[in-house]
Design a protein around this motif. Structure first.
Motif, PDB file in Angstrom:
ATOM      1  N   PRO A   1       2.208  -4.092  -6.719  1.00  0.00           N
ATOM      2  CA  PRO A   1       2.460  -5.509  -6.435  1.00  0.00           C
ATOM      3  C   PRO A   1       3.960  -5.788  -6.426  1.00  0.00           C
ATOM      4  CG  PRO A   1       1.784  -5.242  -8.709  1.00  0.00           C
ATOM      5  CD  PRO A   1       1.687  -3.875  -8.080  1.00  0.00           C
ATOM      6  N   VAL A   2       4.353  -6.791  -5.666  1.00  0.00           N
ATOM      7  CA  VAL A   2       5.770  -7.152  -5.568  1.00  0.00           C
ATOM      8  C   VAL A   2       5.865  -8.666  -5.452  1.00  0.00           C
ATOM      9  CG1 VAL A   2       5.770  -6.914  -3.059  1.00  0.00           C
ATOM     10  CG2 VAL A   2       7.923  -6.736  -4.304  1.00  0.00           C
ATOM     11  N   SER A   3       6.900  -9.224  -6.068  1.00  0.00           N
ATOM     12  CA  SER A   3       7.190 -10.658  -5.997  1.00  0.00           C
ATOM     13  C   SER A   3       8.666 -10.826  -5.698  1.00  0.00           C
ATOM     14  CB  SER A   3       6.832 -11.361  -7.308  1.00  0.00           C
ATOM     15  OG  SER A   3       5.442 -11.245  -7.580  1.00  0.00           O
ATOM     16  N   THR A   4       8.988 -11.723  -4.780  1.00  0.00           N
ATOM     17  CA  THR A   4      10.376 -11.966  -4.405  1.00  0.00           C
ATOM     18  C   THR A   4      10.477 -13.395  -3.882  1.00  0.00           C
ATOM     19  OG1 THR A   4      12.228 -11.187  -3.050  1.00  0.00           O
ATOM     20  CG2 THR A   4      10.039 -11.083  -2.074  1.00  0.00           C
ATOM     21  N   TYR A   5      11.598 -13.732  -3.286  1.00  0.00           N
ATOM     22  CA  TYR A   5      11.822 -15.081  -2.761  1.00  0.00           C
ATOM     23  C   TYR A   5      12.640 -14.992  -1.473  1.00  0.00           C
ATOM     24  CZ  TYR A   5      16.460 -14.467  -4.762  1.00  0.00           C
ATOM     25  OH  TYR A   5      17.707 -13.972  -5.055  1.00  0.00           O
ATOM     26  N   LEU A   6      12.542 -16.041  -0.674  1.00  0.00           N
ATOM     27  CA  LEU A   6      13.294 -16.157   0.564  1.00  0.00           C
ATOM     28  C   LEU A   6      14.044 -17.478   0.546  1.00  0.00           C
ATOM     29  CD1 LEU A   6      10.560 -15.014   3.119  1.00  0.00           C
ATOM     30  CD2 LEU A   6      12.353 -13.613   2.100  1.00  0.00           C
ATOM     31  N   ASP A   7      15.310 -17.462   0.895  1.00  0.00           N
ATOM     32  CA  ASP A   7      16.132 -18.671   0.965  1.00  0.00           C
ATOM     33  C   ASP A   7      16.395 -18.999   2.430  1.00  0.00           C
ATOM     34  OD1 ASP A   7      16.245 -19.070  -1.730  1.00  0.00           O
ATOM     35  OD2 ASP A   7      18.147 -18.024  -2.013  1.00  0.00           O
ATOM     36  N   ILE A   8      16.066 -20.235   2.810  1.00  0.00           N
ATOM     37  CA  ILE A   8      16.313 -20.720   4.172  1.00  0.00           C
ATOM     38  C   ILE A   8      17.368 -21.812   4.079  1.00  0.00           C
ATOM     39  CG2 ILE A   8      15.313 -21.831   6.192  1.00  0.00           C
ATOM     40  CD1 ILE A   8      12.643 -20.645   5.466  1.00  0.00           C
ATOM     41  N   HIS A   9      18.524 -21.574   4.675  1.00  0.00           N
ATOM     42  CA  HIS A   9      19.603 -22.563   4.706  1.00  0.00           C
ATOM     43  C   HIS A   9      19.366 -23.461   5.935  1.00  0.00           C
ATOM     44  CE1 HIS A   9      21.629 -20.309   1.553  1.00  0.00           C
ATOM     45  NE2 HIS A   9      21.435 -19.212   2.270  1.00  0.00           N
TER      46      HIS A   9
ATOM     47  N   ARG B   1       0.831  -1.194   0.000  1.00  0.00           N
ATOM     48  CA  ARG B   1       0.000   0.000   0.000  1.00  0.00           C
ATOM     49  C   ARG B   1       0.875   1.257   0.000  1.00  0.00           C
ATOM     50  NH1 ARG B   1      -5.210  -0.828   1.711  1.00  0.00           N
ATOM     51  NH2 ARG B   1      -5.473   1.291   0.906  1.00  0.00           N
ATOM     52  N   PRO B   2       0.318   2.431  -0.376  1.00  0.00           N
ATOM     53  CA  PRO B   2       1.127   3.661  -0.361  1.00  0.00           C
ATOM     54  C   PRO B   2       1.732   3.975   1.006  1.00  0.00           C
ATOM     55  CG  PRO B   2      -0.889   3.999  -1.613  1.00  0.00           C
ATOM     56  CD  PRO B   2      -1.008   2.659  -0.979  1.00  0.00           C
ATOM     57  N   THR B   3       1.111   3.506   2.086  1.00  0.00           N
ATOM     58  CA  THR B   3       1.661   3.747   3.419  1.00  0.00           C
ATOM     59  C   THR B   3       2.798   2.807   3.774  1.00  0.00           C
ATOM     60  OG1 THR B   3      -0.026   2.285   4.363  1.00  0.00           O
ATOM     61  CG2 THR B   3      -0.541   4.634   4.243  1.00  0.00           C
TER      62      THR B   3
ATOM     63  N   MET C   1       2.278  -0.542   4.070  1.00  0.00           N
ATOM     64  CA  MET C   1       1.681  -1.742   4.653  1.00  0.00           C
ATOM     65  C   MET C   1       1.639  -2.869   3.620  1.00  0.00           C
ATOM     66  SD  MET C   1      -2.134  -2.177   6.305  1.00  0.00           S
ATOM     67  CE  MET C   1      -1.818  -0.807   7.434  1.00  0.00           C
ATOM     68  N   ILE C   2       1.836  -4.112   4.084  1.00  0.00           N
ATOM     69  CA  ILE C   2       1.812  -5.284   3.219  1.00  0.00           C
ATOM     70  C   ILE C   2       0.458  -5.967   3.370  1.00  0.00           C
ATOM     71  CG2 ILE C   2       3.000  -7.400   2.576  1.00  0.00           C
ATOM     72  CD1 ILE C   2       4.714  -4.914   2.338  1.00  0.00           C
ATOM     73  N   ILE C   3      -0.220  -6.219   2.246  1.00  0.00           N
ATOM     74  CA  ILE C   3      -1.510  -6.895   2.272  1.00  0.00           C
ATOM     75  C   ILE C   3      -1.480  -8.044   1.267  1.00  0.00           C
ATOM     76  CG2 ILE C   3      -2.765  -4.831   3.001  1.00  0.00           C
ATOM     77  CD1 ILE C   3      -3.710  -4.523   0.090  1.00  0.00           C
ATOM     78  N   GLU C   4      -2.390  -8.995   1.472  1.00  0.00           N
ATOM     79  CA  GLU C   4      -2.581 -10.160   0.596  1.00  0.00           C
ATOM     80  C   GLU C   4      -1.266 -10.901   0.331  1.00  0.00           C
ATOM     81  OE1 GLU C   4      -4.653  -9.147  -2.941  1.00  0.00           O
ATOM     82  OE2 GLU C   4      -6.223  -8.014  -1.923  1.00  0.00           O
ATOM     83  N   PRO C   5      -0.528 -11.292   1.388  1.00  0.00           N
ATOM     84  CA  PRO C   5       0.702 -12.055   1.145  1.00  0.00           C
ATOM     85  C   PRO C   5       0.382 -13.494   0.750  1.00  0.00           C
ATOM     86  CG  PRO C   5       0.309 -11.859   3.492  1.00  0.00           C
ATOM     87  CD  PRO C   5      -0.772 -11.050   2.822  1.00  0.00           C
ATOM     88  N   SER C   6       1.244 -14.079  -0.054  1.00  0.00           N
ATOM     89  CA  SER C   6       1.085 -15.461  -0.497  1.00  0.00           C
ATOM     90  C   SER C   6       2.467 -16.104  -0.540  1.00  0.00           C
ATOM     91  CB  SER C   6       0.418 -15.526  -1.871  1.00  0.00           C
ATOM     92  OG  SER C   6       0.352 -16.870  -2.335  1.00  0.00           O
ATOM     93  N   ALA C   7       2.582 -17.305   0.052  1.00  0.00           N
ATOM     94  CA  ALA C   7       3.852 -18.036   0.112  1.00  0.00           C
ATOM     95  C   ALA C   7       3.660 -19.416  -0.492  1.00  0.00           C
ATOM     96  CB  ALA C   7       4.354 -18.145   1.550  1.00  0.00           C
ATOM     97  N   SER C   8       4.665 -19.887  -1.216  1.00  0.00           N
ATOM     98  CA  SER C   8       4.640 -21.220  -1.807  1.00  0.00           C
ATOM     99  C   SER C   8       6.062 -21.751  -1.850  1.00  0.00           C
ATOM    100  CB  SER C   8       4.035 -21.200  -3.219  1.00  0.00           C
ATOM    101  OG  SER C   8       4.825 -20.392  -4.081  1.00  0.00           O
ATOM    102  N   GLY C   9       6.181 -23.069  -1.650  1.00  0.00           N
ATOM    103  CA  GLY C   9       7.498 -23.694  -1.670  1.00  0.00           C
ATOM    104  C   GLY C   9       7.361 -25.201  -1.675  1.00  0.00           C
ATOM    105  N   ARG C  10       8.366 -25.851  -2.218  1.00  0.00           N
ATOM    106  CA  ARG C  10       8.329 -27.310  -2.329  1.00  0.00           C
ATOM    107  C   ARG C  10       8.511 -27.936  -0.954  1.00  0.00           C
ATOM    108  NH1 ARG C  10      12.320 -30.955  -6.211  1.00  0.00           N
ATOM    109  NH2 ARG C  10      11.341 -32.985  -5.761  1.00  0.00           N
TER     110      ARG C  10
END
Length: 237
Positions: A156-164, A114-116, A118-127
């Motif tokens: 809108p924004v799309s990114t990824y997170l790596d967990i070792h 959002r312009p402020t 704030m993060i809305i409608e998050p979605s996570a997916s992973g194997r």
């Protein structure tokens, strides 16, 4: 007498002409430019060439253009990198999926900013992630607050997170306690090496077998067969 009068008139005329010439100012050339002192010339406008009129509107319009050219352009914000850095590595969200070997787990993230900020409608997916693990990651993303956007529209924004991921190590503990300390107890001496046998073995005489009388078998009376009534056949079978 006439000559004297003419002479006086000529002298008076010459004096009048001379006086008129002394009163006239010298004519300045048309292409002359007035020079300003050094202290007053700083910050002033440049002298205008002869025959050109100064235009105040053009000078005022040129100043904002020069200021706009002097300001550097702001680089565009990388919202994907900002979101990835703000969330970090949510390794504690992996409760159901725990591989047995070290591995890198990549989680894809998509959301709306959002312009402020704030993060809305998050979605996570992973194997390999369960529903509980994905919900935990989405909650972690929703808790993030980014700096406000420059515009008034959501992006809108799309990114990824790596967990070792590293599996937990199992440590072995010695459950046995230390040996008790006993008082007035003498430790046993170490065992001695066995002595090899020596000498000649003693053999006794061979044993004679004992033969007794042979047994007589005992036979009892023979049995008499018992005959009962003969069975009758049942009709129908």
């Amino acid at each position: 007498m006439t000559r004297l009068f003419v002479s006086c008139a000529l002298i008076l005329l010459v004096l009048l002409v001379w006086g008129c010439k002394g009163r006239e100012k010298p004519v300045e050339p048309s292409n002359a430019v007035e020079a300003l002192p050094p202290d007053t010339a700083q910050g002033a406008a440049q002298p205008v060439a002869p025959g050109e009129a100064a235009d105040p509107g053009a000078a005022a319009a040129a100043e904002p253009i020069e200021e706009a050219q002097a300001e550097p352009a702001k680089p565009a914000r990388d919202l994907a990198s900002e979101l990835r850095a703000a969330v970090g590595s949510p390794a504690d969200c992996l409760q159901d999926y725990q591989p047995s070997t070290p591995t890198t787990i990549r989680i894809n993230i998509s959301a709306i900013i959002r312009p402020t900020g704030m993060i809305i409608e998050p979605s996570a997916s992973g194997r390999g992630l369960s529903a509980n693990d994905r919900r935990c990651v989405e909650q972690r993303v929703e808790d993030v607050m980014l700096p406000p956007l420059e515009g008034e529209a959501s992006e809108p924004v799309s990114t990824y997170l790596d967990i070792h991921y590293q599996p937990p190590t199992i440590e072995e503990f010695d459950v046995g306690g230390p040996a008790p300390e006993l008082k007035d107890v003498v430790e046993p001496l170490p065992k001695k090496a066995p002595i090899a046998p020596s000498g000649v073995p003693i053999d006794g005489p061979a044993a004679d077998p004992i033969e007794g009388p042979s047994g007589i078998p005992i036979e009892g009376p023979k049995g008499v067969p018992v005959e009962g009534p003969k069975p009758r056949p049942i009709e129908g079978y």
